[in-house]
Design a protein around this motif. Structure first.
Motif, mmCIF file in Angstrom:
data_model
loop_
_atom_site.group_PDB
_atom_site.id
_atom_site.type_symbol
_atom_site.label_atom_id
_atom_site.label_comp_id
_atom_site.label_asym_id
_atom_site.label_seq_id
_atom_site.Cartn_x
_atom_site.Cartn_y
_atom_site.Cartn_z
ATOM 1 N N ILE A 37 0.856 -1.421 0.011
ATOM 2 C CA ILE A 37 -0.005 0.119 0.090
ATOM 3 C C ILE A 37 0.900 1.064 -0.037
ATOM 4 O O ILE A 37 0.665 2.152 -0.737
ATOM 5 N N PHE A 57 -2.265 -1.797 -4.916
ATOM 6 C CA PHE A 57 -3.367 -2.092 -3.983
ATOM 7 C C PHE A 57 -4.181 -3.349 -3.854
ATOM 8 O O PHE A 57 -4.621 -3.983 -3.081
ATOM 9 N N ALA A 80 -6.576 0.089 1.530
ATOM 10 C CA ALA A 80 -6.156 0.116 -0.127
ATOM 11 C C ALA A 80 -7.146 0.770 -0.827
ATOM 12 O O ALA A 80 -6.806 1.381 -1.704
#
Length: 373
Positions: A37, A57, A80
């Motif tokens: 992330i 993500f 995310a």
């Protein structure tokens, strides 16, 4: 200075028990979703608008699914998806941006589903392992640490990680005739081999109490396997056999009597580090091959002095190979070493085999160590 002559013995090496530790997922692997992330945010901030960080993500939430709990997976998906939305705020929030946010959100939902499937599978596997462990304790219970004045230790090491039961077996019983032992290796794998193990151990425990001689115990095991063969497929009855060594250690007498049915000979480890293999004086066919012919069993008697130890093992030990295909030689590897007790001996053997094979054992291994105090 006087030189040491070749006839003088080298001082034995005393070996202490070695603790064996389990392995766990590394911290880096568990930190991977958070790192992805962060990497996605940095990638999107440092690249032009046409470049997307959506793969970072998406990968983060999918990796979190099998590693984390349900709550941690949900929070990873939220983080995310939010990060994907935030990085697009510096540009116009167009159709492309909405599509990428929805892509990450969809992956997060899928990750929650994957998480549930993985944890349900883990629960079923844990239940199966508990049942297998209970079956092992029922079929192959670990002997007491002291039986009939002898110190005892036993280990069963499955070649397949997570497996509990197989075709190797051991049993120890104190009887009016002395402490009697059985170590064997059933041909084959799976539940068929486990059923033969159960038959042999049950027959041994009954015969060890009732029969006056070790030879008679061996014949009882032979008849038990013959009865088991009648119950099974005719082909299996002819193909299945069990290599075994039976031992009898009389109370108060420094000897051991052996009947060997095609099994690796036990090792006798003296208190000064000397090791001797107690090979069978007269080779005999394994148990379960009575259809090929009958012959009288003859027990051989060997010395077993105070302070010495006997190491019984299956061929999983003597046939363990290194990367060059060289077999493990337990007599040579243990020569010159002194162990404080049976547990320390077995721990050292298992560590040494792992070192020899590089951790890649290909066959199950049963070990039984006995020390005369």
């Amino acid at each position: 200075m006087e030189e040491q002559g070749p006839e003088q013995k080298q001082e034995p090496v005393r070996v202490e028990p070695v603790e064996r530790t389990a392995s766990y997922p590394s911290t880096l692997v568990r930190a991977l979703p958070a790192l992805l992330i962060v990497a996605g945010v940095c990638y999107d901030l440092l690249t032009p608008q046409d470049f997307t960080a959506a793969p970072f993500f998406t990968a983060a939430v999918l990796i979190a699914a099998p590693l984390f709990s349900l709550g941690a997976t949900v929070w990873t998906g939220i983080a995310a998806t939010a990060a994907m939305a935030v990085v697009h705020l510096r540009f116009a929030f167009d159709v492309s941006a909405v599509t990428e946010v929805l892509t990450v959100a969809t992956a997060a939902v899928l990750a929650v589903g994957i998480n549930r499937l993985v944890h349900r599978g883990d629960a079923r596997l844990a239940t199966a392992r508990e049942i297998a462990e209970a079956a092992q304790w029922a079929v192959l219970p670990e002997p007491a640490a002291r039986i009939g004045g002898l110190d005892i230790a036993a280990r069963y090491e499955a070649a397949q990680e997570g497996a509990f039961i197989g075709g190797d077996l051991y049993a120890v019983q104190d009887t009016p005739h002395g402490v009697r032992l059985l170590v064997g290796d059933v041909r084959g794998k799976g539940m068929g081999a486990v059923s033969v193990v159960a038959v042999l151990i049950g027959a041994f425990r009954e015969a060890a109490e009732q029969e006056a001689s070790l030879e008679a115990v061996a014949q009882r095991l032979e008849r038990a396997l013959a009865r088991e063969g009648v119950r099974r497929d005719i082909v299996a009855a002819f193909e299945d056999f069990t290599t075994a060594v039976l031992a009898e250690i009389p109370h108060g007498t420094p000897v051991v009597r052996l009947v060997n049915r095609g099994h690796p000979g036990p090792l006798l480890l003296y208190g000064d580090g000397e090791v001797r293999t107690l090979a069978a004086a007269e080779p005999a066919l394994p148990l379960g091959t009575g259809a090929l012919g009958t012959w009288p069993d003859r027990a051989q008697q060997e010395e077993f002095p105070g302070g010495a130890m006997l190491l019984f093992h299956t061929d999983g030990l003597s046939e363990a190979r290194d990367r060059r295909g060289v077999f493990y030689d337990p007599a040579r590897r243990l020569s010159g070493r002194v162990f404080p007790g049976p547990d320390a001996l077995l721990a050292a053997v298992l560590d040494d085999v792992l070192l020899h094979t590089g951790g890649g054992a290909t066959d199950d291994m049963a070990l039984l160590a006995v020390r005369r105090a």
